[in-house]
Design a protein around this motif. Structure first.
Motif, PDB file in Angstrom:
ATOM      1  N   THR A  21      -9.031   9.885 -12.936  1.00  0.00           N
ATOM      2  CA  THR A  21      -8.440  11.228 -12.841  1.00  0.00           C
ATOM      3  C   THR A  21      -7.892  11.686 -14.189  1.00  0.00           C
ATOM      4  O   THR A  21      -8.069  12.840 -14.593  1.00  0.00           O
ATOM      5  CB  THR A  21      -7.297  11.222 -11.797  1.00  0.00           C
ATOM      6  OG1 THR A  21      -7.822  10.722 -10.563  1.00  0.00           O
ATOM      7  CG2 THR A  21      -6.729  12.603 -11.559  1.00  0.00           C
ATOM      8  N   SER A  58     -16.425   9.144  -9.604  1.00  0.00           N
ATOM      9  CA  SER A  58     -15.376  10.033 -10.133  1.00  0.00           C
ATOM     10  C   SER A  58     -14.180  10.116  -9.204  1.00  0.00           C
ATOM     11  O   SER A  58     -14.305  10.388  -8.016  1.00  0.00           O
ATOM     12  CB  SER A  58     -15.933  11.435 -10.359  1.00  0.00           C
ATOM     13  OG  SER A  58     -14.902  12.296 -10.809  1.00  0.00           O
ATOM     14  N   ALA A  61     -10.258  13.734  -6.521  1.00  0.00           N
ATOM     15  CA  ALA A  61     -10.238  14.569  -5.316  1.00  0.00           C
ATOM     16  C   ALA A  61      -8.817  14.969  -4.922  1.00  0.00           C
ATOM     17  O   ALA A  61      -8.535  16.158  -4.699  1.00  0.00           O
ATOM     18  CB  ALA A  61     -10.917  13.826  -4.167  1.00  0.00           C
ATOM     19  N   ILE A  62      -7.941  13.984  -4.877  1.00  0.00           N
ATOM     20  CA  ILE A  62      -6.573  14.275  -4.414  1.00  0.00           C
ATOM     21  C   ILE A  62      -5.865  15.180  -5.424  1.00  0.00           C
ATOM     22  O   ILE A  62      -5.235  16.186  -5.058  1.00  0.00           O
ATOM     23  CB  ILE A  62      -5.787  12.969  -4.165  1.00  0.00           C
ATOM     24  CG1 ILE A  62      -6.481  12.174  -3.044  1.00  0.00           C
ATOM     25  CG2 ILE A  62      -4.327  13.264  -3.799  1.00  0.00           C
ATOM     26  CD1 ILE A  62      -5.917  10.801  -2.759  1.00  0.00           C
ATOM     27  N   ASN A 143     -17.372   8.811  -4.608  1.00  0.00           N
ATOM     28  CA  ASN A 143     -15.914   8.651  -4.507  1.00  0.00           C
ATOM     29  C   ASN A 143     -15.625   7.949  -3.191  1.00  0.00           C
ATOM     30  O   ASN A 143     -16.485   7.842  -2.319  1.00  0.00           O
ATOM     31  CB  ASN A 143     -15.197  10.014  -4.569  1.00  0.00           C
ATOM     32  CG  ASN A 143     -13.694   9.889  -4.894  1.00  0.00           C
ATOM     33  OD1 ASN A 143     -13.171   8.789  -5.069  1.00  0.00           O
ATOM     34  ND2 ASN A 143     -13.027  11.030  -4.972  1.00  0.00           N
ATOM     35  N   GLU A 144     -14.404   7.482  -3.085  1.00  0.00           N
ATOM     36  CA  GLU A 144     -13.986   6.969  -1.792  1.00  0.00           C
ATOM     37  C   GLU A 144     -13.869   8.157  -0.841  1.00  0.00           C
ATOM     38  O   GLU A 144     -13.504   9.266  -1.248  1.00  0.00           O
ATOM     39  CB  GLU A 144     -12.615   6.302  -1.950  1.00  0.00           C
ATOM     40  CG  GLU A 144     -12.062   5.808  -0.639  1.00  0.00           C
ATOM     41  CD  GLU A 144     -11.085   4.670  -0.805  1.00  0.00           C
ATOM     42  OE1 GLU A 144     -10.671   4.384  -1.935  1.00  0.00           O
ATOM     43  OE2 GLU A 144     -10.753   4.065   0.221  1.00  0.00           O
ATOM     44  N   ASP A 146     -11.765   9.620   0.892  1.00  0.00           N
ATOM     45  CA  ASP A 146     -10.305   9.595   1.057  1.00  0.00           C
ATOM     46  C   ASP A 146      -9.827  10.333   2.303  1.00  0.00           C
ATOM     47  O   ASP A 146      -8.740  10.081   2.806  1.00  0.00           O
ATOM     48  CB  ASP A 146      -9.637  10.263  -0.160  1.00  0.00           C
ATOM     49  CG  ASP A 146      -9.873   9.492  -1.446  1.00  0.00           C
ATOM     50  OD1 ASP A 146      -9.555   8.301  -1.479  1.00  0.00           O
ATOM     51  OD2 ASP A 146     -10.385  10.089  -2.408  1.00  0.00           O
ATOM     52  N   ASP A 157      -8.529   1.396  -5.128  1.00  0.00           N
ATOM     53  CA  ASP A 157      -8.696   2.143  -6.371  1.00  0.00           C
ATOM     54  C   ASP A 157     -10.177   2.228  -6.698  1.00  0.00           C
ATOM     55  O   ASP A 157     -10.978   1.457  -6.184  1.00  0.00           O
ATOM     56  CB  ASP A 157      -7.938   1.452  -7.504  1.00  0.00           C
ATOM     57  CG  ASP A 157      -8.411   0.040  -7.688  1.00  0.00           C
ATOM     58  OD1 ASP A 157      -9.500  -0.149  -8.244  1.00  0.00           O
ATOM     59  OD2 ASP A 157      -7.716  -0.886  -7.218  1.00  0.00           O
ATOM     60  N   ASN A 158     -10.495   3.168  -7.576  1.00  0.00           N
ATOM     61  CA  ASN A 158     -11.902   3.384  -7.877  1.00  0.00           C
ATOM     62  C   ASN A 158     -12.482   2.360  -8.861  1.00  0.00           C
ATOM     63  O   ASN A 158     -13.691   2.331  -9.064  1.00  0.00           O
ATOM     64  CB  ASN A 158     -12.123   4.815  -8.388  1.00  0.00           C
ATOM     65  CG  ASN A 158     -12.262   5.795  -7.227  1.00  0.00           C
ATOM     66  OD1 ASN A 158     -12.126   5.412  -6.066  1.00  0.00           O
ATOM     67  ND2 ASN A 158     -12.543   7.051  -7.528  1.00  0.00           N
ATOM     68  N   THR A 220      -4.636   4.995 -10.988  1.00  0.00           N
ATOM     69  CA  THR A 220      -4.292   4.142  -9.854  1.00  0.00           C
ATOM     70  C   THR A 220      -4.493   2.659 -10.176  1.00  0.00           C
ATOM     71  O   THR A 220      -3.667   1.824  -9.856  1.00  0.00           O
ATOM     72  CB  THR A 220      -5.179   4.482  -8.637  1.00  0.00           C
ATOM     73  OG1 THR A 220      -5.452   5.859  -8.661  1.00  0.00           O
ATOM     74  CG2 THR A 220      -4.526   4.084  -7.358  1.00  0.00           C
TER      75      THR A 220
END
Ligand code: GLU
Length: 267
Positions: A21, A58, A61-62, A143-144, A146, A157-158, A220
């Motif tokens: 991020t 990537s 998102a949050i 991405n996860e 989420d 974590d990514n 993260t």
């Protein structure tokens, strides 16, 4: 370090790039850094144009959802975070797709939870989808998921997610772009004598103890999760480089064998 050791990196063909991020947002406002994203997209497309396959993992998102809603704070409540992710993931993809389309580079969204990796059938499906997308010349953006991930099915974590993706698709290189230059003998934010480590060829207890301190300003995954990512990807045959994403052209340097970041030469 033997200067030729990095030459190994020039032959990599299937590359997973994890983007934190902090690499794609402005530090002070948390808004997307469009200049940086533009450069990133150009560099990634150019790597594709060299005949290499690229998968992007990537985050963001949050953070993007939070900005879109004008929330002036980092939400703690799970449902709020998940709502932010639902809003932000769509926006993030919209920006990526718009920028990549300037170069006629097709992208695809792949959202995963731990279940995708742990469940045999789901794992096989995901693998087949990635293979198909890469054969089509597409850059998958992962991405996860989420919005639906539960605590038990959360990658955390990514860094971990990108290593699992590298292992799943048998990538030969994983690059983690973060807000730190790589691995240090101690936390460089608190110890001015901390020395930079540009090359790692084994993960032993000394190395693990170096990874204890906080190593990222606002991302993260700390250094511990990065070392664990190196272990997961190495087991599956992928080397790893951790580098600072403040200048995204560093990706070019890495695949050209320039001595930047920390190279985990474990395969
Ligand atoms: N999946 C989270 C997001 O996109 C980020 C997780 C991470 O950065 O490790 O917001």
């Amino acid at each position: 370090m033997d200067t030729n050791i990095r030459e190994k990196l020039t032959t990599k063909k299937r590359i997973v790039v994890k983007i934190g991020t902090t690499t794609i947002t402005h530090n002070d406002t948390g808004e997307l850094d469009l200049m940086k994203l533009e450069k990133l997209v150009r560099v990634l497309t150019n790597i594709r144009n060299q005949g290499k396959e690229v998968v992007v993992v990537s985050s963001g998102a949050i953070a993007v959802g939070r900005q879109a809603l004008g929330l002036g704070y980092k939400p703690k409540e799970k449902s709020v975070k998940q709502a932010c992710a639902a809003i932000g993931q769509a926006r993030l993809m919209m920006v990526y797709q718009r920028l990549f389309s300037e170069y006629n580079q097709m992208t695809a969204q792949v959202l995963m939870t731990k279940y995708t990796i742990e469940n045999e059938e789901s794992r096989a499906n995901a693998k087949a989808t990635f293979t198909e997308l890469l054969n089509m010349g597409v850059i998958p953006i992962v991405n996860e998921n989420d919005t639906v991930a539960t605590d038990e099915l959360d990658f955390g974590d990514n860094d971990t997610l990108s290593a699992l993706v590298a292992a799943l698709i048998k990538a030969d290189l994983l690059i983690l772009l973060s807000d730190i230059d790589g691995l240090y003998t101690d936390d460089p934010h608190s110890n001015p004598n901390a020395e930079f480590i540009d090359y790692v060829d084994k993960i032993d207890s000394d190395l693990k103890s170096m990874a204890k301190g906080p190593s990222t300003i606002s991302g993260t995954g700390g250094m511990e999760s990065k070392i664990s990512a190196a272990r997961i990807s190495a087991k599956a045959g992928a080397d790893m480089v951790i580098a600072n994403g403040k200048d995204v052209y560093i990706l070019d340097d890495i695949i050209n064998g320039v001595n930047v970041g920390t190279f985990f030469d474990l395969t």
